[in-house]
Design a protein around this motif. Structure first.
Motif, PDB file in Angstrom:
ATOM      1  N   GLU A  41     -24.538   3.264 -23.501  1.00  0.00           N
ATOM      2  CA  GLU A  41     -23.204   3.850 -23.616  1.00  0.00           C
ATOM      3  C   GLU A  41     -22.233   2.827 -24.187  1.00  0.00           C
ATOM      4  N   GLY A  42     -22.314   1.594 -23.691  1.00  0.00           N
ATOM      5  CA  GLY A  42     -21.446   0.537 -24.197  1.00  0.00           C
ATOM      6  C   GLY A  42     -21.649   0.306 -25.684  1.00  0.00           C
ATOM      7  N   VAL A  43     -22.895   0.244 -26.120  1.00  0.00           N
ATOM      8  CA  VAL A  43     -23.208   0.055 -27.542  1.00  0.00           C
ATOM      9  C   VAL A  43     -22.598   1.178 -28.377  1.00  0.00           C
ATOM     10  N   ASN A  44     -22.637   2.390 -27.851  1.00  0.00           N
ATOM     11  CA  ASN A  44     -22.083   3.541 -28.584  1.00  0.00           C
ATOM     12  C   ASN A  44     -20.570   3.473 -28.753  1.00  0.00           C
ATOM     13  N   HIS A  45     -19.900   2.656 -27.950  1.00  0.00           N
ATOM     14  CA  HIS A  45     -18.442   2.567 -28.017  1.00  0.00           C
ATOM     15  C   HIS A  45     -17.942   1.309 -28.743  1.00  0.00           C
ATOM     16  N   LEU A  46     -18.846   0.520 -29.297  1.00  0.00           N
ATOM     17  CA  LEU A  46     -18.433  -0.709 -29.964  1.00  0.00           C
ATOM     18  C   LEU A  46     -17.516  -0.467 -31.159  1.00  0.00           C
ATOM     19  N   GLU A  47     -17.684   0.649 -31.831  1.00  0.00           N
ATOM     20  CA  GLU A  47     -16.857   0.923 -33.012  1.00  0.00           C
ATOM     21  C   GLU A  47     -15.585   1.693 -32.669  1.00  0.00           C
ATOM     22  N   ALA A  48     -15.335   1.914 -31.381  1.00  0.00           N
ATOM     23  CA  ALA A  48     -14.104   2.596 -30.960  1.00  0.00           C
ATOM     24  C   ALA A  48     -12.903   1.720 -31.297  1.00  0.00           C
ATOM     25  N   SER A  49     -11.803   2.361 -31.561  1.00  0.00           N
ATOM     26  CA  SER A  49     -10.555   1.644 -31.844  1.00  0.00           C
ATOM     27  C   SER A  49     -10.030   1.001 -30.564  1.00  0.00           C
ATOM     28  N   ILE A  50      -9.425  -0.160 -30.709  1.00  0.00           N
ATOM     29  CA  ILE A  50      -8.810  -0.790 -29.533  1.00  0.00           C
ATOM     30  C   ILE A  50      -7.486  -0.125 -29.174  1.00  0.00           C
ATOM     31  N   SER A  51      -7.044   0.795 -30.015  1.00  0.00           N
ATOM     32  CA  SER A  51      -5.720   1.405 -29.811  1.00  0.00           C
ATOM     33  C   SER A  51      -5.571   2.073 -28.449  1.00  0.00           C
ATOM     34  N   SER A  52      -6.663   2.581 -27.892  1.00  0.00           N
ATOM     35  CA  SER A  52      -6.556   3.275 -26.604  1.00  0.00           C
ATOM     36  C   SER A  52      -6.394   2.315 -25.425  1.00  0.00           C
ATOM     37  N   VAL A  53      -6.650   1.023 -25.630  1.00  0.00           N
ATOM     38  CA  VAL A  53      -6.527   0.074 -24.519  1.00  0.00           C
ATOM     39  C   VAL A  53      -5.471  -0.992 -24.756  1.00  0.00           C
ATOM     40  N   ILE A  54      -4.654  -0.795 -25.771  1.00  0.00           N
ATOM     41  CA  ILE A  54      -3.572  -1.757 -26.001  1.00  0.00           C
ATOM     42  C   ILE A  54      -2.508  -1.551 -24.931  1.00  0.00           C
ATOM     43  N   GLU A  55      -2.203  -2.609 -24.212  1.00  0.00           N
ATOM     44  CA  GLU A  55      -1.091  -2.575 -23.257  1.00  0.00           C
ATOM     45  C   GLU A  55       0.170  -2.803 -24.076  1.00  0.00           C
ATOM     46  N   LYS A  56       0.988  -1.759 -24.210  1.00  0.00           N
ATOM     47  CA  LYS A  56       2.124  -1.829 -25.122  1.00  0.00           C
ATOM     48  C   LYS A  56       3.428  -2.266 -24.473  1.00  0.00           C
ATOM     49  N   ASP A  57       3.599  -1.989 -23.227  1.00  0.00           N
ATOM     50  CA  ASP A  57       4.867  -2.313 -22.580  1.00  0.00           C
ATOM     51  C   ASP A  57       4.777  -3.649 -21.851  1.00  0.00           C
ATOM     52  N   ILE A  58       4.531  -4.702 -22.619  1.00  0.00           N
ATOM     53  CA  ILE A  58       4.438  -6.016 -21.993  1.00  0.00           C
ATOM     54  C   ILE A  58       5.727  -6.783 -22.222  1.00  0.00           C
ATOM     55  N   ARG A  59       6.017  -7.632 -21.310  1.00  0.00           N
ATOM     56  CA  ARG A  59       7.222  -8.456 -21.394  1.00  0.00           C
ATOM     57  C   ARG A  59       7.044  -9.491 -22.499  1.00  0.00           C
ATOM     58  N   VAL A  60       8.073  -9.714 -23.267  1.00  0.00           N
ATOM     59  CA  VAL A  60       8.082 -10.735 -24.307  1.00  0.00           C
ATOM     60  C   VAL A  60       9.186 -11.719 -23.953  1.00  0.00           C
ATOM     61  N   LEU A  61       8.862 -12.991 -24.000  1.00  0.00           N
ATOM     62  CA  LEU A  61       9.842 -14.016 -23.651  1.00  0.00           C
ATOM     63  C   LEU A  61      10.426 -14.646 -24.908  1.00  0.00           C
ATOM     64  N   PRO A  62      11.713 -14.948 -24.875  1.00  0.00           N
ATOM     65  CA  PRO A  62      12.306 -15.670 -26.005  1.00  0.00           C
ATOM     66  C   PRO A  62      11.898 -17.134 -25.954  1.00  0.00           C
ATOM     67  N   VAL A  63      11.739 -17.734 -27.109  1.00  0.00           N
ATOM     68  CA  VAL A  63      11.311 -19.119 -27.225  1.00  0.00           C
ATOM     69  C   VAL A  63      12.286 -20.074 -26.525  1.00  0.00           C
ATOM     70  N   SER A  64      13.521 -19.644 -26.336  1.00  0.00           N
ATOM     71  CA  SER A  64      14.555 -20.505 -25.742  1.00  0.00           C
ATOM     72  C   SER A  64      14.569 -20.487 -24.215  1.00  0.00           C
ATOM     73  N   PHE A  65      13.771 -19.632 -23.573  1.00  0.00           N
ATOM     74  CA  PHE A  65      13.732 -19.608 -22.108  1.00  0.00           C
ATOM     75  C   PHE A  65      13.347 -20.982 -21.582  1.00  0.00           C
ATOM     76  N   ASP A  66      14.051 -21.427 -20.529  1.00  0.00           N
ATOM     77  CA  ASP A  66      13.600 -22.673 -19.917  1.00  0.00           C
ATOM     78  C   ASP A  66      12.399 -22.364 -19.022  1.00  0.00           C
ATOM     79  N   LEU A  67      11.692 -23.408 -18.623  1.00  0.00           N
ATOM     80  CA  LEU A  67      10.427 -23.216 -17.916  1.00  0.00           C
ATOM     81  C   LEU A  67      10.590 -22.550 -16.556  1.00  0.00           C
ATOM     82  N   ILE A  68      11.692 -22.812 -15.886  1.00  0.00           N
ATOM     83  CA  ILE A  68      11.920 -22.179 -14.583  1.00  0.00           C
ATOM     84  C   ILE A  68      12.127 -20.678 -14.769  1.00  0.00           C
ATOM     85  N   GLN A  69      12.887 -20.285 -15.790  1.00  0.00           N
ATOM     86  CA  GLN A  69      13.061 -18.853 -16.077  1.00  0.00           C
ATOM     87  C   GLN A  69      11.718 -18.203 -16.390  1.00  0.00           C
ATOM     88  N   ALA A  70      10.944 -18.829 -17.252  1.00  0.00           N
ATOM     89  CA  ALA A  70       9.644 -18.285 -17.639  1.00  0.00           C
ATOM     90  C   ALA A  70       8.711 -18.205 -16.439  1.00  0.00           C
TER      91      ALA A  70
END
Length: 180
Positions: free
Chosen positions: A107-136
Motif C-alpha cells: 500500500e505504501g509503495v502504491n502511494h509514493l507518487e501521491a502529491s504532498i499537497s494533502s499533507v502540507i501543514e499550511k497554517d504554521i507560524r512564521v517568525l520575523p528574522v528580527s525576533f530576539d531569541l527570548i521571543q522566539a
C-alpha cells in the motif's frame, strides 16, 4: 560574553541548509529529500524530520513532516475511523498490522507518487528574522514547535530550530553565571 540581544538572524539556518520542496512534489521526492539532504560542508550527521514547502515564486506554502508522509503511505492503518478491533491478539500478533505487514508495505509503495499537497501543514507560524531569541523561544515552547520558518520582508529566508535557540540562550546564561 555574547550579545544578550541576539536575534533569529544570528542563529537561523538559511534555506540552503534546510530541505525544501515545491508544492507540486510527490511523496517519493519528500522521502528522498528527507533521507538524503545534507548541507554542503556539514560534518554532523544529517537527518531531518520535516521540510519546508514553497511555491514557484519560492514563497512559503507550509511544511511536510515525517508523520504527514506516513499518514499518506499508510492511510488504511492510520485512519482511526477505518480500523476495526482485532480479536485474535496474541503475544506474537499484538495487532492486525503485524499480520498485514506485506499488504501495508505494498500500500505504501502504491502511494509514493501521491502529491504532498494533502499533507502540507499550511497554517504554521512564521517568525520575523528580527525576533530576539527570548521571543522566539517563547513562541516555540508555547506552540510546542521545534522548527519554524523565518521570513524577512515577507520572503522566506531560512528556519530556526528550538535546539539552536536553547544552545544560544544556554551559552549566554552560563557565560553570565561564570562572571558572577
Amino acid at each position: 560574553m555574547k550579545n544578550e540581544q541576539q536575534t533569529i538572524r544570528d542563529i537561523m539556518i538559511p534555506l540552503t541548509g534546510f530541505p525544501c520542496l515545491k508544492e507540486s512534489s510527490t511523496v517519493r521526492e519528500a522521502i528522498q529529500q528527507l533521507r538524503s539532504f545534507c548541507p554542503i560542508g556539514s560534518s554532523a550527521p544529517c537527518g531531518f524530520n520535516e521540510l519546508m514547502v514553497v511555491n514557484d515564486q519560492d514563497r512559503l506554502v507550509g511544511r511536510v513532516t515525517q508523520q504527514g508522509i506516513l499518514k499518506v503511505l499508510f492511510a488504511t492503518l492510520l485512519d482511526p475511523a477505518g480500523i476495526k478491533p482485532f480479536e485474535g491478539r496474541t503475544l506474537q500478533y499484538s495487532d492486525l498490522s503485524t499480520l498485514l505487514n506485506g499488504v501495508l508495505i505494498r500500500e505504501g509503495v502504491n502511494h509514493l507518487e501521491a502529491s504532498i499537497s494533502s499533507v502540507i501543514e499550511k497554517d504554521i507560524r512564521v517568525l520575523p528574522v528580527s525576533f530576539d531569541l527570548i521571543q522566539a523561544m517563547s513562541v516555540m515552547v508555547m506552540g510546542e514547535e521545534t522548527v519554524l520558518p523565518v521570513e524577512e520582508q515577507g520572503v522566506l529566508c531560512g528556519v530556526v530550530k528550538l535546539a539552536e535557540i536553547f544552545y544560544a540562550i544556554g551559552d549566554t546564561l552560563l557565560s553570565i553565571n561564570h562572571k558572577l
